[in-house]
Design a protein around this motif. Structure first.
Motif, PDB file in Angstrom:
ATOM      1  N   LYS A  36       0.817  -1.225   0.000  1.00  0.00           N
ATOM      2  CA  LYS A  36       0.000   0.000   0.000  1.00  0.00           C
ATOM      3  C   LYS A  36       0.847   1.269   0.000  1.00  0.00           C
ATOM      4  CE  LYS A  36      -3.417   2.526   2.689  1.00  0.00           C
ATOM      5  NZ  LYS A  36      -4.303   2.507   3.852  1.00  0.00           N
ATOM      6  N   THR A  90      -6.388  -1.177   1.672  1.00  0.00           N
ATOM      7  CA  THR A  90      -6.923  -0.494   0.499  1.00  0.00           C
ATOM      8  C   THR A  90      -6.599   0.992   0.578  1.00  0.00           C
ATOM      9  OG1 THR A  90      -8.911  -0.138  -0.839  1.00  0.00           O
ATOM     10  CG2 THR A  90      -9.192  -0.128   1.532  1.00  0.00           C
ATOM     11  N   ASN A  91      -6.670   1.681  -0.565  1.00  0.00           N
ATOM     12  CA  ASN A  91      -6.367   3.111  -0.605  1.00  0.00           C
ATOM     13  C   ASN A  91      -7.555   3.987  -0.245  1.00  0.00           C
ATOM     14  OD1 ASN A  91      -3.657   3.424  -1.215  1.00  0.00           O
ATOM     15  ND2 ASN A  91      -3.974   3.235  -3.394  1.00  0.00           N
ATOM     16  N   VAL A  95     -11.910  -1.766   4.284  1.00  0.00           N
ATOM     17  CA  VAL A  95     -12.047  -3.220   4.401  1.00  0.00           C
ATOM     18  C   VAL A  95     -12.524  -3.561   5.800  1.00  0.00           C
ATOM     19  CG1 VAL A  95     -10.465  -3.932   2.567  1.00  0.00           C
ATOM     20  CG2 VAL A  95      -9.540  -3.380   4.825  1.00  0.00           C
ATOM     21  N   GLU A 116      -6.713  -1.650   8.403  1.00  0.00           N
ATOM     22  CA  GLU A 116      -6.438  -2.794   7.536  1.00  0.00           C
ATOM     23  C   GLU A 116      -6.948  -4.039   8.240  1.00  0.00           C
ATOM     24  OE1 GLU A 116      -2.255  -2.856   6.645  1.00  0.00           O
ATOM     25  OE2 GLU A 116      -2.270  -0.790   5.904  1.00  0.00           O
ATOM     26  N   TYR A 136     -15.434  -5.273   1.316  1.00  0.00           N
ATOM     27  CA  TYR A 136     -14.837  -4.033   0.827  1.00  0.00           C
ATOM     28  C   TYR A 136     -15.965  -3.035   0.616  1.00  0.00           C
ATOM     29  CZ  TYR A 136     -13.118  -0.598  -2.486  1.00  0.00           C
ATOM     30  OH  TYR A 136     -12.808   0.582  -3.116  1.00  0.00           O
ATOM     31  N   ASP A 146      -9.685   2.121  -7.273  1.00  0.00           N
ATOM     32  CA  ASP A 146      -9.133   1.838  -5.957  1.00  0.00           C
ATOM     33  C   ASP A 146      -8.334   0.548  -6.075  1.00  0.00           C
ATOM     34  OD1 ASP A 146      -8.521   2.061  -3.299  1.00  0.00           O
ATOM     35  OD2 ASP A 146     -10.533   1.633  -2.560  1.00  0.00           O
ATOM     36  N   THR A 147      -7.491   0.285  -5.100  1.00  0.00           N
ATOM     37  CA  THR A 147      -6.653  -0.905  -5.107  1.00  0.00           C
ATOM     38  C   THR A 147      -6.769  -1.621  -3.769  1.00  0.00           C
ATOM     39  OG1 THR A 147      -5.081   0.223  -6.550  1.00  0.00           O
ATOM     40  CG2 THR A 147      -4.312  -1.780  -5.467  1.00  0.00           C
ATOM     41  N   ILE A 148      -6.931  -2.943  -3.834  1.00  0.00           N
ATOM     42  CA  ILE A 148      -6.809  -3.769  -2.632  1.00  0.00           C
ATOM     43  C   ILE A 148      -5.422  -4.399  -2.674  1.00  0.00           C
ATOM     44  CG2 ILE A 148      -7.668  -5.753  -1.337  1.00  0.00           C
ATOM     45  CD1 ILE A 148     -10.409  -5.283  -2.546  1.00  0.00           C
ATOM     46  N   ASN A 171      -1.855  -6.766  -6.960  1.00  0.00           N
ATOM     47  CA  ASN A 171      -2.761  -5.682  -6.595  1.00  0.00           C
ATOM     48  C   ASN A 171      -4.085  -5.827  -7.345  1.00  0.00           C
ATOM     49  OD1 ASN A 171      -0.703  -4.685  -5.026  1.00  0.00           O
ATOM     50  ND2 ASN A 171      -0.171  -3.022  -6.408  1.00  0.00           N
TER      51      ASN A 171
END
Length: 198
Positions: A36, A90-91, A95, A116, A136, A146-148, A171
């Motif tokens: 992250k 995540t950004n 979560v 997190e 999520y 978004d990214t996990i 990612n």
């Protein structure tokens, strides 16, 4: 004399810290070790480098409406395959543990860093893989991605870090889209032609 004592104290502290990490290896999980923040640290309490013999995969929807929540899974396979743990971040979204999974907990690595997920206890393999289920929640901003981020470890749980393995998940990118506006009918006209209605 003072410098020697200081150096000796630092070395003893480093040794005891390394011993603690090797013996305990954070049975109740740890956060802040995904990619992250561009970190390359990962699960160094199990091994210093990621290992391709461990596969970590995130599954779930790749498109969500703003403010929607969906269920995702993190699957860990390979390695010693006795027990597994994880770290999920995540950004933009959030979560959360799922009611389907009682072995995940939410935590911050330091106040304000963002919550997190990690394991409360390592999960035992009951076959070729271990799965963690989580939720999520998409952000309220539309038209963003978004990214996990995640990592997973596969350990032998023998009280040491010997032969423990870990790896990062690829990612997982999620497109956040706006909800479509409702369509309202402004007028309705019909014609009768013989027995037909148009």
């Amino acid at each position: 004399m003072k410098i020697t004592k200081t150096i000796y104290s630092i070395l003893v502290f480093i040794f005891l810290t390394a011993l603690y990490i090797n013996l305990v290896a954070f049975d109740d999980g740890i956060v802040g070790f995904t990619k992250k923040n561009g970190s390359k640290v990962g699960c160094v309490c199990h091994d210093f480098s990621p290992d391709v013999r461990v596969t970590v995969v995130i599954n779930g929807p790749s498109t969500l409406f703003v403010n929607d929540t969906a269920v995702y899974t993190l699957r860990v396979s390979g390695g010693p395959a006795i027990e597994a743990g994880c770290n999920i971040a995540t950004n933009l979204g959030n979560v959360y543990p799922s009611y389907l999974d009682t072995l995940l907990r939410r935590d911050e690595s330091f106040p304000g860093s963002g919550f997190e997920l990690t394991h409360k206890d390592p999960r035992a393999f009951a076959g070729p893989f271990v799965e963690f289920t989580f939720k999520y929640a998409a952000p309220s901003t539309p038209n963003v991605t978004d990214t996990i981020y995640a990592n997973g470890n596969s350990v032998n749980h023998d009280g040491t870090s010997d032969n423990d393995r870990w790896n990062y998940a690829e990612n997982f990118i999620i497109s956040i889209i706006d909800r479509p506006l409702p369509v309202e009918l402004s007028s309705f006209i019909l014609y009768v032609t013989g027995n037909n209605v148009e």
